[in-house]
Design a protein around this motif. Structure first.
Motif, PDB file in Angstrom:
ATOM      1  N   GLU A 234      10.457 -68.796 -30.864  1.00  0.00           N
ATOM      2  CA  GLU A 234      10.124 -70.038 -30.577  1.00  0.00           C
ATOM      3  C   GLU A 234      11.130 -71.228 -30.240  1.00  0.00           C
ATOM      4  OE1 GLU A 234       6.401 -71.458 -32.044  1.00  0.00           O
ATOM      5  OE2 GLU A 234       5.354 -69.583 -31.811  1.00  0.00           O
ATOM      6  N   ALA A 235      11.949 -71.380 -31.384  1.00  0.00           N
ATOM      7  CA  ALA A 235      13.146 -72.197 -31.148  1.00  0.00           C
ATOM      8  C   ALA A 235      14.024 -71.773 -30.247  1.00  0.00           C
ATOM      9  CB  ALA A 235      13.706 -72.407 -32.514  1.00  0.00           C
ATOM     10  N   LEU A 236      14.225 -70.317 -30.216  1.00  0.00           N
ATOM     11  CA  LEU A 236      15.307 -70.120 -28.848  1.00  0.00           C
ATOM     12  C   LEU A 236      14.771 -70.191 -27.669  1.00  0.00           C
ATOM     13  CD1 LEU A 236      16.159 -66.434 -30.513  1.00  0.00           C
ATOM     14  CD2 LEU A 236      17.736 -68.485 -30.438  1.00  0.00           C
ATOM     15  N   ILE A 237      13.482 -70.059 -27.397  1.00  0.00           N
ATOM     16  CA  ILE A 237      13.157 -70.407 -26.134  1.00  0.00           C
ATOM     17  C   ILE A 237      13.057 -71.957 -25.982  1.00  0.00           C
ATOM     18  CG2 ILE A 237      10.702 -70.459 -24.790  1.00  0.00           C
ATOM     19  CD1 ILE A 237       9.963 -67.930 -26.335  1.00  0.00           C
ATOM     20  N   ASP A 238      12.785 -72.845 -26.891  1.00  0.00           N
ATOM     21  CA  ASP A 238      12.840 -74.140 -26.672  1.00  0.00           C
ATOM     22  C   ASP A 238      14.399 -74.635 -26.231  1.00  0.00           C
ATOM     23  OD1 ASP A 238      10.172 -74.481 -27.118  1.00  0.00           O
ATOM     24  OD2 ASP A 238      10.563 -75.203 -29.217  1.00  0.00           O
ATOM     25  N   ILE A 239      15.262 -73.905 -26.921  1.00  0.00           N
ATOM     26  CA  ILE A 239      16.787 -74.345 -26.714  1.00  0.00           C
ATOM     27  C   ILE A 239      17.124 -74.031 -25.108  1.00  0.00           C
ATOM     28  CG2 ILE A 239      19.092 -73.534 -27.316  1.00  0.00           C
ATOM     29  CD1 ILE A 239      17.991 -73.306 -30.290  1.00  0.00           C
ATOM     30  N   GLY A 240      16.538 -72.803 -24.585  1.00  0.00           N
ATOM     31  CA  GLY A 240      16.745 -72.432 -23.503  1.00  0.00           C
ATOM     32  C   GLY A 240      16.979 -70.942 -23.078  1.00  0.00           C
ATOM     33  N   PHE A 241      16.767 -70.355 -24.403  1.00  0.00           N
ATOM     34  CA  PHE A 241      16.887 -68.713 -24.196  1.00  0.00           C
ATOM     35  C   PHE A 241      15.810 -67.958 -23.625  1.00  0.00           C
ATOM     36  CE2 PHE A 241      20.440 -69.773 -27.222  1.00  0.00           C
ATOM     37  CZ  PHE A 241      21.305 -69.115 -26.810  1.00  0.00           C
ATOM     38  N   GLU A 242      15.989 -67.028 -22.931  1.00  0.00           N
ATOM     39  CA  GLU A 242      15.071 -65.998 -22.887  1.00  0.00           C
ATOM     40  C   GLU A 242      15.099 -64.918 -23.884  1.00  0.00           C
ATOM     41  OE1 GLU A 242      14.600 -62.176 -19.854  1.00  0.00           O
ATOM     42  OE2 GLU A 242      15.659 -63.772 -19.186  1.00  0.00           O
ATOM     43  N   THR A 243      14.056 -64.560 -24.440  1.00  0.00           N
ATOM     44  CA  THR A 243      14.251 -63.616 -25.558  1.00  0.00           C
ATOM     45  C   THR A 243      13.715 -62.344 -25.322  1.00  0.00           C
ATOM     46  OG1 THR A 243      12.055 -64.089 -26.533  1.00  0.00           O
ATOM     47  CG2 THR A 243      13.796 -65.510 -27.459  1.00  0.00           C
ATOM     48  N   LYS A 244      14.531 -61.281 -25.648  1.00  0.00           N
ATOM     49  CA  LYS A 244      14.083 -59.875 -25.620  1.00  0.00           C
ATOM     50  C   LYS A 244      13.843 -59.325 -26.986  1.00  0.00           C
ATOM     51  CE  LYS A 244      15.779 -59.046 -21.094  1.00  0.00           C
ATOM     52  NZ  LYS A 244      16.412 -57.888 -20.164  1.00  0.00           N
ATOM     53  N   ILE A 245      12.750 -58.872 -27.216  1.00  0.00           N
ATOM     54  CA  ILE A 245      12.322 -58.623 -28.667  1.00  0.00           C
ATOM     55  C   ILE A 245      12.000 -57.085 -28.820  1.00  0.00           C
ATOM     56  CG2 ILE A 245      10.703 -58.940 -30.475  1.00  0.00           C
ATOM     57  CD1 ILE A 245       9.869 -61.516 -28.923  1.00  0.00           C
ATOM     58  N   LYS A 246      12.683 -56.478 -29.911  1.00  0.00           N
ATOM     59  CA  LYS A 246      12.494 -55.219 -29.991  1.00  0.00           C
ATOM     60  C   LYS A 246      11.972 -55.185 -31.491  1.00  0.00           C
ATOM     61  CE  LYS A 246      15.339 -51.985 -28.476  1.00  0.00           C
ATOM     62  NZ  LYS A 246      16.769 -51.150 -28.324  1.00  0.00           N
ATOM     63  N   ASP A 247      11.078 -53.832 -31.688  1.00  0.00           N
ATOM     64  CA  ASP A 247      10.436 -53.976 -33.053  1.00  0.00           C
ATOM     65  C   ASP A 247      11.539 -53.129 -33.854  1.00  0.00           C
ATOM     66  OD1 ASP A 247       7.856 -55.534 -32.814  1.00  0.00           O
ATOM     67  OD2 ASP A 247       6.979 -53.681 -32.042  1.00  0.00           O
ATOM     68  N   ILE A 248      11.631 -53.400 -35.096  1.00  0.00           N
ATOM     69  CA  ILE A 248      12.418 -52.382 -35.851  1.00  0.00           C
ATOM     70  C   ILE A 248      11.884 -51.043 -35.969  1.00  0.00           C
ATOM     71  CG2 ILE A 248      11.399 -53.244 -38.133  1.00  0.00           C
ATOM     72  CD1 ILE A 248      14.413 -53.445 -39.004  1.00  0.00           C
ATOM     73  N   LYS A 249      12.521 -49.853 -36.058  1.00  0.00           N
ATOM     74  CA  LYS A 249      11.731 -48.667 -36.353  1.00  0.00           C
ATOM     75  C   LYS A 249      12.235 -48.209 -37.682  1.00  0.00           C
ATOM     76  CE  LYS A 249      12.543 -47.077 -31.617  1.00  0.00           C
ATOM     77  NZ  LYS A 249      13.147 -46.449 -30.494  1.00  0.00           N
ATOM     78  N   THR A 250      11.029 -47.680 -38.414  1.00  0.00           N
ATOM     79  CA  THR A 250      11.335 -46.839 -39.897  1.00  0.00           C
ATOM     80  C   THR A 250      11.253 -45.616 -39.757  1.00  0.00           C
ATOM     81  OG1 THR A 250      10.467 -49.092 -40.779  1.00  0.00           O
ATOM     82  CG2 THR A 250      10.303 -47.086 -42.130  1.00  0.00           C
ATOM     83  N   PHE A 251      11.998 -44.706 -39.967  1.00  0.00           N
ATOM     84  CA  PHE A 251      12.063 -43.573 -40.084  1.00  0.00           C
ATOM     85  C   PHE A 251      11.347 -42.852 -41.284  1.00  0.00           C
ATOM     86  CE2 PHE A 251      15.426 -44.863 -37.436  1.00  0.00           C
ATOM     87  CZ  PHE A 251      15.229 -44.290 -36.264  1.00  0.00           C
ATOM     88  N   GLY A 252      11.122 -41.704 -41.013  1.00  0.00           N
ATOM     89  CA  GLY A 252      10.427 -41.028 -42.157  1.00  0.00           C
ATOM     90  C   GLY A 252      11.126 -40.749 -43.411  1.00  0.00           C
TER      91      GLY A 252
ATOM     92  N   ALA B 253      18.870 -63.923 -25.616  1.00  0.00           N
ATOM     93  CA  ALA B 253      18.747 -63.714 -26.691  1.00  0.00           C
ATOM     94  C   ALA B 253      18.167 -62.609 -27.286  1.00  0.00           C
ATOM     95  CB  ALA B 253      18.475 -64.797 -27.752  1.00  0.00           C
ATOM     96  N   TYR B 254      18.821 -61.465 -27.660  1.00  0.00           N
ATOM     97  CA  TYR B 254      18.264 -60.162 -28.033  1.00  0.00           C
ATOM     98  C   TYR B 254      17.989 -60.113 -29.583  1.00  0.00           C
ATOM     99  CZ  TYR B 254      20.254 -59.051 -23.604  1.00  0.00           C
ATOM    100  OH  TYR B 254      20.621 -59.129 -22.111  1.00  0.00           O
ATOM    101  N   VAL B 255      16.596 -60.034 -29.947  1.00  0.00           N
ATOM    102  CA  VAL B 255      16.167 -60.247 -31.320  1.00  0.00           C
ATOM    103  C   VAL B 255      15.563 -58.999 -31.989  1.00  0.00           C
ATOM    104  CG1 VAL B 255      16.254 -62.822 -31.038  1.00  0.00           C
ATOM    105  CG2 VAL B 255      14.069 -61.514 -30.477  1.00  0.00           C
ATOM    106  N   ILE B 256      15.321 -59.035 -33.157  1.00  0.00           N
ATOM    107  CA  ILE B 256      14.720 -57.894 -33.800  1.00  0.00           C
ATOM    108  C   ILE B 256      13.573 -58.520 -34.367  1.00  0.00           C
ATOM    109  CG2 ILE B 256      14.801 -55.894 -35.229  1.00  0.00           C
ATOM    110  CD1 ILE B 256      16.358 -55.257 -32.878  1.00  0.00           C
ATOM    111  N   ARG B 257      12.223 -57.960 -34.204  1.00  0.00           N
ATOM    112  CA  ARG B 257      11.140 -58.249 -34.953  1.00  0.00           C
ATOM    113  C   ARG B 257      10.991 -57.418 -36.149  1.00  0.00           C
ATOM    114  NH1 ARG B 257       6.903 -60.649 -32.734  1.00  0.00           N
ATOM    115  NH2 ARG B 257       7.288 -60.001 -30.811  1.00  0.00           N
ATOM    116  N   ALA B 258      11.036 -57.961 -37.532  1.00  0.00           N
ATOM    117  CA  ALA B 258      10.997 -57.315 -38.553  1.00  0.00           C
ATOM    118  C   ALA B 258      10.231 -57.572 -39.614  1.00  0.00           C
ATOM    119  CB  ALA B 258      12.442 -57.588 -39.568  1.00  0.00           C
ATOM    120  N   ASP B 259       8.940 -58.467 -38.780  1.00  0.00           N
ATOM    121  CA  ASP B 259       7.929 -58.888 -39.671  1.00  0.00           C
ATOM    122  C   ASP B 259       8.067 -59.795 -40.798  1.00  0.00           C
ATOM    123  OD1 ASP B 259       6.006 -57.684 -37.906  1.00  0.00           O
ATOM    124  OD2 ASP B 259       6.114 -55.703 -38.924  1.00  0.00           O
TER     125      ASP B 259
END
Length: 165
Positions: free
Chosen positions: A66-84, A51-57
């Motif tokens: 954590e729920a995705l991991i419990d279900i059986g997914f590996e999570t790949k997390i990317k932080d959201i980028k804020t531009f100028g 599961a490819y997810v975005i960390r948006a705080d």
């Protein structure tokens, strides 16, 4: 392409942002990831579920990860980028595509859970490599070119009582 059979090795790649925004804009509901994974696998041999997810705080996102991991997914997390200029961007299109191409020699089927038409070229490439490609998404927000590029399309809106919370 090949038919579905129990010995198929399957990789399930989920574009969580795409599904989240589609489910919320169409139904104001969330995706049932457990039902999604079960339907994607269909009793076959699961090789990887990512599961490819975005960390948006947001406060509830860690429990979601954590729920995705419990279900059986590996999570790949990317932080959201804020531009100028204040605009924000985060997507996993390239990461998902690279993972799909990397996994292709090790699986018989790739299940993409997204409605994003940007993945239609990936589907064509995987099919050319002899990999069965299945897509699961909410039909009204799925690009036509994506549906046309797959071996099988599951419209989650046809069974919203099962796939939406």
């Amino acid at each position: 392409m090949t038919v579905v059979h129990p010995n198929q090795r399957v990789a399930v790649l989920v574009d969580s942002q795409n599904l989240y925004h589609s489910a919320h804009s169409l139904y104001s509901r969330n995706i049932d990831y457990s039902a999604l994974l079960e339907e994607a696998v269909q009793g076959r041999e699961l090789t990887r579920a990512i599961a490819y997810v975005i960390r948006a705080d947001s406060p509830e996102e860690e429990s979601f990860f954590e729920a995705l991991i419990d279900i059986g997914f590996e999570t790949k997390i990317k932080d959201i980028k804020t531009f100028g200029d204040g605009s924000k961007k985060a997507d996993w299109d390239v990461g998902m595509s690279l993972d799909a191409v990397t996994l292709a020699p090790h699986v018989d089927t790739v299940v993409l859970c997204t409605g994003d038409g940007d993945f239609s070229r990936l589907c064509s490439h995987l099919r050319h490599q002899g990999v069965r490609v299945e897509v699961m998404a909410l039909g009204p927000s799925t690009a036509d070119e994506l549906v046309e590029a797959t071996d099988s399309f599951v419209d989650l809106t046809d069974h919203e009582e099962r796939f939406l919370l």
